[in-house]
Write an enzyme that holds these catalytic residues in place. Structure first.
Site, PDB file in Angstrom:
ATOM      1  N   ARG A   1       1.953 -12.223  -0.525  1.00 26.71           N
ATOM      2  CA  ARG A   1       0.639 -12.599   0.017  1.00 26.71           C
ATOM      3  C   ARG A   1       0.077 -13.855  -0.638  1.00 26.71           C
ATOM      4  NH1 ARG A   1      -1.715  -8.923   4.101  1.00 26.71           N
ATOM      5  NH2 ARG A   1      -0.089  -7.360   4.297  1.00 26.71           N
TER       6      ARG A   1
ATOM      7  N   SER B   1      -1.408  -3.664  10.413  1.00 23.58           N
ATOM      8  CA  SER B   1      -1.032  -4.537   9.307  1.00 23.58           C
ATOM      9  C   SER B   1       0.202  -5.354   9.675  1.00 23.58           C
ATOM     10  CB  SER B   1      -0.739  -3.699   8.056  1.00 23.58           C
ATOM     11  OG  SER B   1      -1.887  -2.960   7.721  1.00 23.58           O
ATOM     12  N   ALA B   2       0.147  -6.636   9.328  1.00 28.27           N
ATOM     13  CA  ALA B   2       1.256  -7.571   9.564  1.00 28.27           C
ATOM     14  C   ALA B   2       1.621  -7.685  11.044  1.00 28.27           C
ATOM     15  CB  ALA B   2       2.477  -7.198   8.716  1.00 28.27           C
ATOM     16  N   CYS B   3       0.629  -7.626  11.922  1.00 29.14           N
ATOM     17  CA  CYS B   3       0.865  -7.786  13.365  1.00 29.14           C
ATOM     18  C   CYS B   3       0.057  -8.930  13.965  1.00 29.14           C
ATOM     19  CB  CYS B   3       0.579  -6.482  14.106  1.00 29.14           C
ATOM     20  SG  CYS B   3       1.801  -5.213  13.741  1.00 29.14           S
TER      21      CYS B   3
ATOM     22  N   LYS C   1      -9.570  -2.329   1.644  1.00 25.05           N
ATOM     23  CA  LYS C   1      -9.319  -1.181   2.521  1.00 25.05           C
ATOM     24  C   LYS C   1     -10.067   0.080   2.066  1.00 25.05           C
ATOM     25  CE  LYS C   1      -7.009  -3.478   5.427  1.00 25.05           C
ATOM     26  NZ  LYS C   1      -5.924  -4.307   5.089  1.00 25.05           N
TER      27      LYS C   1
ATOM     28  N   ASN D   1       6.251  -8.509   2.071  1.00 21.89           N
ATOM     29  CA  ASN D   1       4.792  -8.284   1.989  1.00 21.89           C
ATOM     30  C   ASN D   1       4.173  -9.169   0.914  1.00 21.89           C
ATOM     31  OD1 ASN D   1       2.350  -6.992   2.845  1.00 21.89           O
ATOM     32  ND2 ASN D   1       2.438  -5.668   1.032  1.00 21.89           N
TER      33      ASN D   1
ATOM     34  N   LYS E   1      -3.230 -10.598  12.854  1.00 19.77           N
ATOM     35  CA  LYS E   1      -4.675 -10.859  12.786  1.00 19.77           C
ATOM     36  C   LYS E   1      -4.962 -12.215  12.145  1.00 19.77           C
ATOM     37  CE  LYS E   1      -5.700  -7.065  10.669  1.00 19.77           C
ATOM     38  NZ  LYS E   1      -4.316  -6.546  10.735  1.00 19.77           N
ATOM     39  N   THR E   2      -4.369 -12.470  10.982  1.00 16.88           N
ATOM     40  CA  THR E   2      -4.656 -13.728  10.296  1.00 16.88           C
ATOM     41  C   THR E   2      -4.261 -14.907  11.183  1.00 16.88           C
ATOM     42  OG1 THR E   2      -4.392 -12.686   8.141  1.00 16.88           O
ATOM     43  CG2 THR E   2      -4.192 -15.082   8.205  1.00 16.88           C
ATOM     44  N   ASN E   3      -3.122 -14.775  11.839  1.00 17.53           N
ATOM     45  CA  ASN E   3      -2.672 -15.863  12.723  1.00 17.53           C
ATOM     46  C   ASN E   3      -3.643 -16.095  13.869  1.00 17.53           C
ATOM     47  OD1 ASN E   3       0.256 -17.084  12.256  1.00 17.53           O
ATOM     48  ND2 ASN E   3       0.135 -15.058  11.356  1.00 17.53           N
TER      49      ASN E   3
ATOM     50  N   HIS F   1     -10.634  -2.459  11.396  1.00 20.05           N
ATOM     51  CA  HIS F   1      -9.557  -3.331  10.915  1.00 20.05           C
ATOM     52  C   HIS F   1      -9.365  -4.455  11.935  1.00 20.05           C
ATOM     53  CE1 HIS F   1      -5.079  -3.421   9.394  1.00 20.05           C
ATOM     54  NE2 HIS F   1      -5.817  -4.300   8.757  1.00 20.05           N
TER      55      HIS F   1
ATOM     56  N   SER G   1      -0.017 -20.202  18.660  1.00 22.57           N
ATOM     57  CA  SER G   1      -1.088 -21.007  19.261  1.00 22.57           C
ATOM     58  C   SER G   1      -1.147 -20.841  20.781  1.00 22.57           C
ATOM     59  CB  SER G   1      -0.910 -22.475  18.882  1.00 22.57           C
ATOM     60  OG  SER G   1       0.387 -22.892  19.243  1.00 22.57           O
TER      61      SER G   1
ATOM     62  N   ASP H   1      -9.453  -9.786   8.838  1.00 25.32           N
ATOM     63  CA  ASP H   1      -8.919  -8.445   8.542  1.00 25.32           C
ATOM     64  C   ASP H   1      -9.900  -7.307   8.795  1.00 25.32           C
ATOM     65  OD1 ASP H   1      -6.535  -7.079   7.592  1.00 25.32           O
ATOM     66  OD2 ASP H   1      -7.702  -6.496   5.833  1.00 25.32           O
TER      67      ASP H   1
ATOM     68  N   TYR I   1      -1.615  -3.594  -6.981  1.00 24.28           N
ATOM     69  CA  TYR I   1      -1.386  -4.506  -5.858  1.00 24.28           C
ATOM     70  C   TYR I   1      -2.297  -4.277  -4.663  1.00 24.28           C
ATOM     71  CZ  TYR I   1       1.299  -7.701  -2.908  1.00 24.28           C
ATOM     72  OH  TYR I   1       1.682  -8.749  -2.113  1.00 24.28           O
ATOM     73  N   GLY I   2      -2.788  -5.381  -4.099  1.00 27.63           N
ATOM     74  CA  GLY I   2      -3.404  -5.403  -2.767  1.00 27.63           C
ATOM     75  C   GLY I   2      -4.389  -4.288  -2.517  1.00 27.63           C
ATOM     76  N   GLY I   3      -4.260  -3.715  -1.329  1.00 23.51           N
ATOM     77  CA  GLY I   3      -5.194  -2.690  -0.882  1.00 23.51           C
ATOM     78  C   GLY I   3      -5.256  -1.464  -1.781  1.00 23.51           C
TER      79      GLY I   3
ATOM     80  N   ARG J   1       0.835  -1.197   0.000  1.00 26.13           N
ATOM     81  CA  ARG J   1       0.000   0.000   0.000  1.00 26.13           C
ATOM     82  C   ARG J   1       0.872   1.250   0.000  1.00 26.13           C
ATOM     83  NH1 ARG J   1      -1.841   0.793   4.377  1.00 26.13           N
ATOM     84  NH2 ARG J   1      -1.193  -1.034   5.540  1.00 26.13           N
TER      85      ARG J   1
HETATM   86  P1  GTP Z   1      -2.435  -7.767   7.461  1.00 25.45           P
HETATM   87  O1  GTP Z   1      -2.968  -8.784   6.517  1.00 25.45           O
HETATM   88  O2  GTP Z   1      -1.334  -6.952   6.859  1.00 25.45           O
HETATM   89  O3  GTP Z   1      -3.487  -6.899   8.055  1.00 25.45           O
HETATM   90  O4  GTP Z   1      -1.642  -8.578   8.643  1.00 25.45           O
HETATM   91  P2  GTP Z   1      -2.146  -9.449   9.885  1.00 25.45           P
HETATM   92  O5  GTP Z   1      -2.447  -8.562  11.045  1.00 25.45           O
HETATM   93  O6  GTP Z   1      -3.195 -10.401   9.477  1.00 25.45           O
HETATM   94  O7  GTP Z   1      -0.797 -10.245  10.300  1.00 25.45           O
HETATM   95  P3  GTP Z   1      -0.426 -11.795  10.194  1.00 25.45           P
HETATM   96  O8  GTP Z   1      -1.279 -12.674  11.036  1.00 25.45           O
HETATM   97  O9  GTP Z   1      -0.304 -12.148   8.769  1.00 25.45           O
HETATM   98  O10 GTP Z   1       1.024 -11.798  10.864  1.00 25.45           O
HETATM   99  C1  GTP Z   1       2.087 -11.019  10.365  1.00 25.45           C
HETATM  100  C2  GTP Z   1       3.412 -11.516  10.903  1.00 25.45           C
HETATM  101  O11 GTP Z   1       3.402 -11.570  12.341  1.00 25.45           O
HETATM  102  C3  GTP Z   1       3.750 -12.912  10.415  1.00 25.45           C
HETATM  103  O12 GTP Z   1       5.103 -12.929   9.990  1.00 25.45           O
HETATM  104  C4  GTP Z   1       3.556 -13.776  11.639  1.00 25.45           C
HETATM  105  O13 GTP Z   1       4.416 -14.873  11.606  1.00 25.45           O
HETATM  106  C5  GTP Z   1       3.842 -12.827  12.809  1.00 25.45           C
HETATM  107  N1  GTP Z   1       3.077 -13.192  14.034  1.00 25.45           N
HETATM  108  C6  GTP Z   1       1.733 -13.417  14.105  1.00 25.45           C
HETATM  109  N2  GTP Z   1       1.337 -13.776  15.353  1.00 25.45           N
HETATM  110  C7  GTP Z   1       2.465 -13.746  16.110  1.00 25.45           C
HETATM  111  C8  GTP Z   1       2.720 -14.016  17.506  1.00 25.45           C
HETATM  112  O14 GTP Z   1       1.840 -14.348  18.294  1.00 25.45           O
HETATM  113  N3  GTP Z   1       4.024 -13.880  17.926  1.00 25.45           N
HETATM  114  C9  GTP Z   1       5.026 -13.519  17.081  1.00 25.45           C
HETATM  115  N4  GTP Z   1       6.270 -13.403  17.570  1.00 25.45           N
HETATM  116  N5  GTP Z   1       4.822 -13.259  15.759  1.00 25.45           N
HETATM  117  C10 GTP Z   1       3.566 -13.375  15.278  1.00 25.45           C
HETATM  118  C1  SPV Z   2      -3.030  -4.517   5.315  1.00 14.69           C
HETATM  119  O1  SPV Z   2      -2.061  -3.878   4.872  1.00 14.69           O
HETATM  120  O2  SPV Z   2      -3.552  -4.269   6.437  1.00 14.69           O
HETATM  121  C2  SPV Z   2      -3.579  -5.635   4.518  1.00 14.69           C
HETATM  122  C3  SPV Z   2      -3.075  -5.816   3.152  1.00 14.69           C
HETATM  123  O3  SPV Z   2      -4.460  -6.344   4.982  1.00 14.69           O
HETATM  124  S1  SPV Z   2      -3.785  -4.747   1.997  1.00 14.69           S
HETATM  125  O4  SPV Z   2      -4.914  -5.398   1.386  1.00 14.69           O
HETATM  126  O5  SPV Z   2      -2.769  -4.446   1.003  1.00 14.69           O
HETATM  127  O6  SPV Z   2      -4.271  -3.558   2.682  1.00 14.69           O
HETATM  128 MN    MN Z   3      -5.024  -5.728   7.101  1.00  8.09          MN
END
Ligand code: GTP
Ligand code: SPV
Ligand code: MN
Length: 610
Positions: free
Chosen positions: A392, A274-276, A232, A390, A278-280, A252, A518, A299, A223-225, A83
């Site tokens: 996906r 983002s990337a913190c 988004k 980044n 959520k998906t996990n 979000h 987990s 998301d 790309y993406g968002g 983004r």
């Molecule tokens: P967006 O799709 O960008 O909104 O991201 P998201 O919030 O869904 O993040 P996602 O679950 O994809 O995790 C992003 C990164 O964080 C990955 O590299 C994971 O491996 C890492 N991660 C997720 N959960 C944990 C956790 O509990 N501990 C640690 N150390 N890393 C984590």
């Molecule tokens: C984010 O950046 O929070 C995402 C990926 O979920 S994107 O769709 O590019 O916004």
């Molecule tokens: Mn997101």
């Protein structure tokens, strides 16, 4: 200006599958401006999808993966990988309504610019018309959109990410419904005979939103968002403005269903930047015996009050657009199984020699040879990552083995707890429960995180990211926080409890204090039991924390000392944090709610920090 005459626009619209004048006018006006060679209406049929795939393969945009079912690989232009917040604009009539955090341009001025760049921008290409609905068409408040785009990659991805095609168009017609106008062009017109590139895009990008008109114009990125406009742009930036006007929340957040060993159910929502994580968290496999977690969304959550006063959340999306690196059988086996089911589009991951994909963290052992995301040979000795940070996977939600049956509820599920959390090496404890709604909104408003690769710019810098919505609020952030405060004052509201979590705190040697992934189920158990009134807590300056022995650590190899460190509230860290929160609120300016300013004062007193 190379505008084709109305006669040829009529030709282009011959055979349109609707007589809806509003739809036809919109599509005709974009066709007239962008002058594509042809117009194709997306129905969602299998034949149409096959033809699109064949076309995208022939253009080199996607590669069919020999080792996977119905799955494709795309590599973007190296300058189009995330983004672009610096090129994202909120074009409200008044600058103040875009607030201090958004880029603003007056609508008239931006439209002039857009008129220039979009003129003839689809020349030599097909314009696709994608009718879609975010959430379900049979919801009490169905939310429609129509995206026109000149990118087959966007069509294939939108097909996964949103309920799209004929059914959405029929519902728009039947209900005579409003729809958000979404216009997207990669900004790379083709001259007659000009050879196309695999990933057309333009170095100049505009990701623009007109919150008052409820329309989106996106130019230059594929790309993406930036380009999948249901995500988004619509579901957060435009929807947040609609939600403010109508008294609901567009956030979000992931949505998760938890069932305890007694069969009791709670739904929780969680906002992490983002990337913190959520998906996990949305796909967590609990490590505590007898507990079950099911997925509803990873998301975005839209939350409206039900008649019983509870906030009901839906996931408006239909697919996952998940961060690939770090996703593996040891961290997120549920996502890996979803991917195995097929129907994926991968972007900027690495390719194996036998026609599969790979990324850092998928397997412990690295393949001996790969083609990296830039198309170069890669071996474990290479000093650059094989997959872009980044990169996906785009995968249907229906593939997720832990999907909760309620994911198709038109009006969602009642939320008992909201989690806010960011990526912080220090300061923020593993988990605290806030005192009440306003205190929770305060904690959300100060949410902070080290930046990630999900947006362009430097990675690892601490920035404030209120409710994980900083890049996604379609109006003034101060007004947005006031809206959250106002939601808490709604007559008869039965509000969720609000928690703050941090999976990412580090020890002196920079290792994670908490195992995460987990094992976060142990924190979820405490959250669940707080909503049920059964878990013990102690009062701290930040709110309630698990009492000694309150977190279930059975079977986890971790010392009590390490858990204490993860939960610690250190006065010296908080002195700095409070100073930074003061600066933050000053940056946000006069729209910050008085209720939140009062919360800073109260926190200062509780901490005994000057
Ligand atoms: P967006 O799709 O960008 O909104 O991201 P998201 O919030 O869904 O993040 P996602 O679950 O994809 O995790 C992003 C990164 O964080 C990955 O590299 C994971 O491996 C890492 N991660 C997720 N959960 C944990 C956790 O509990 N501990 C640690 N150390 N890393 C984590
Ligand atoms: C984010 O950046 O929070 C995402 C990926 O979920 S994107 O769709 O590019 O916004
Ligand atoms: Mn997101």
């Amino acid at each position: 200006m190379t505008v084709i005459d109305t006669g040829s626009v009529e030709d282009l619209l011959q055979g349109a599958p609707t007589t809806n004048a509003r739809v036809l006018d919109f599509v005709a006006s974009v066709a007239k401006l962008t002058t594509p060679d042809s117009v194709e209406w997306i129905t969602g049929s299998a034949e149409q999808r096959e033809a699109l795939i064949a076309k995208a393969e022939a253009a080199g945009t996607i590669v069919r993966l020999a080792k996977q079912k119905d799955s494709y690989y795309a590599a973007s232009d190296p300058d189009d990988v995330a983004r672009v917040e610096s090129r994202t604009f909120i074009c409200s009539e008044k600058e103040e309504d875009a607030g201090p955090l958004n880029n603003w341009k007056a609508p008239a001025e931006m439209k002039e610019t857009l008129n220039e760049v979009f003129t003839g921008s689809m020349r030599g290409r097909t314009m696709y018309v994608i009718p879609f609905v975010m959430g379900r068409a049979d919801a009490t408040h169905p939310m429609f959109g129509i995206e026109v785009t000149d990118s087959p990659y966007v069509v294939l991805s939108m097909d996964i990410m949103a309920r799209s095609g004929s059914e959405a168009l029929e519902a728009i017609d039947r209900l005579d419904a409003d729809f958000v106008e979404c216009v997207h062009s990669v900004g790379a017109p083709l001259e007659p005979g000009q050879q196309d590139v695999p990933w057309p895009c333009n170095p100049t990008k505009y990701i623009t939103h007109f919150p008052e008109e409820r329309s989106i114009w996106s130019y230059g990125s594929g790309y993406g968002g930036n380009a999948l406009l249901g995500k988004k742009c619509y579901s957060l930036r435009i929807a947040s403005a609609i939600a403010r006007d109508e008294g609901w929340l567009a956030e979000h957040m992931l949505i998760l269903k938890l069932t305890n060993p007694a069969g009791e159910v709670r739904y929780i929502a969680a906002a992490f930047p983002s990337a913190c994580g959520k998906t996990n968290l949305a796909m967590i496999e609990p490590t505590i015996p007898g507990w079950k977690a099911e997925t509803l969304g990873d998301d975005i959550a839209w939350m409206r009050f039900g008649e019983d006063g509870q906030l009901y959340a839906i996931n408006p999306e239909f697919g996952l657009f998940g961060v690939a690196p770090g996703t593996g059988y040891d961290t997120n086996p549920t996502a890996m199984r979803a991917i195995e089911a097929g129907g994926n589009v991968f972007t900027n991951v690495a390719l194996t020699d036998d026609g599969d994909v790979w990324w850092e963290g998928m397997t412990k052992e690295k393949p001996a040879h790969l083609t990296d995301w830039r198309g170069n040979d890669w071996t474990p000795e290479s000093d650059t990552p094989a997959a872009h940070p980044n990169s996906r996977f785009c995968t249907p939600l229906a593939n997720v083995p832990t999907i909760a049956p309620e994911w198709q509820n038109p009006d969602g599920v009642p939320i008992s707890a909201i989690l806010f959390g960011g990526r912080r090496k220090t300061t923020m404890p593993l988990v605290t429960e806030t005192h009440d709604w306003n205190h929770g909104v305060f904690m959300g408003s100060t949410l902070s995180s080290e930046t990630t690769a999900a947006a362009e710019g430097q990675v690892g810098v601490v920035r404030r990211d209120p409710m994980a919505m900083r890049p996604f609020i379609g109006y003034n952030v101060g007004d947005y926080l006031q809206h959250w405060i106002n939601i808490g004052k709604t007559e008869g509201a039965k509000l969720p409890k609000i928690f703050y979590v941090n999976w990412f705190r580090r020890d002196e040697d920079n290792s994670f204090l908490w195992p995460g992934f987990s094992e976060n189920s142990r924190v979820l158990k405490w959250v669940f039991e707080r909503t049920a009134g059964t878990a013990e807590a102690v009062e701290t300056p930040l709110g309630y924390a698990p009492a000694e022995g309150g977190l279930d650590l059975d079977g986890l190899d971790i010392s009590q000392e390490q858990v204490s460190k993860a939960l610690a509230i250190k006065p010296e860290e908080w002195a700095a944090e409070l100073a930074s929160i003061d600066e933050w609120y000053d940056e946000l300016g006069s729209h910050v709610p008085a209720e939140l300013r009062a919360e800073v004062g109260e926190l200062r007193e509780r901490l005994g920090v000057k």
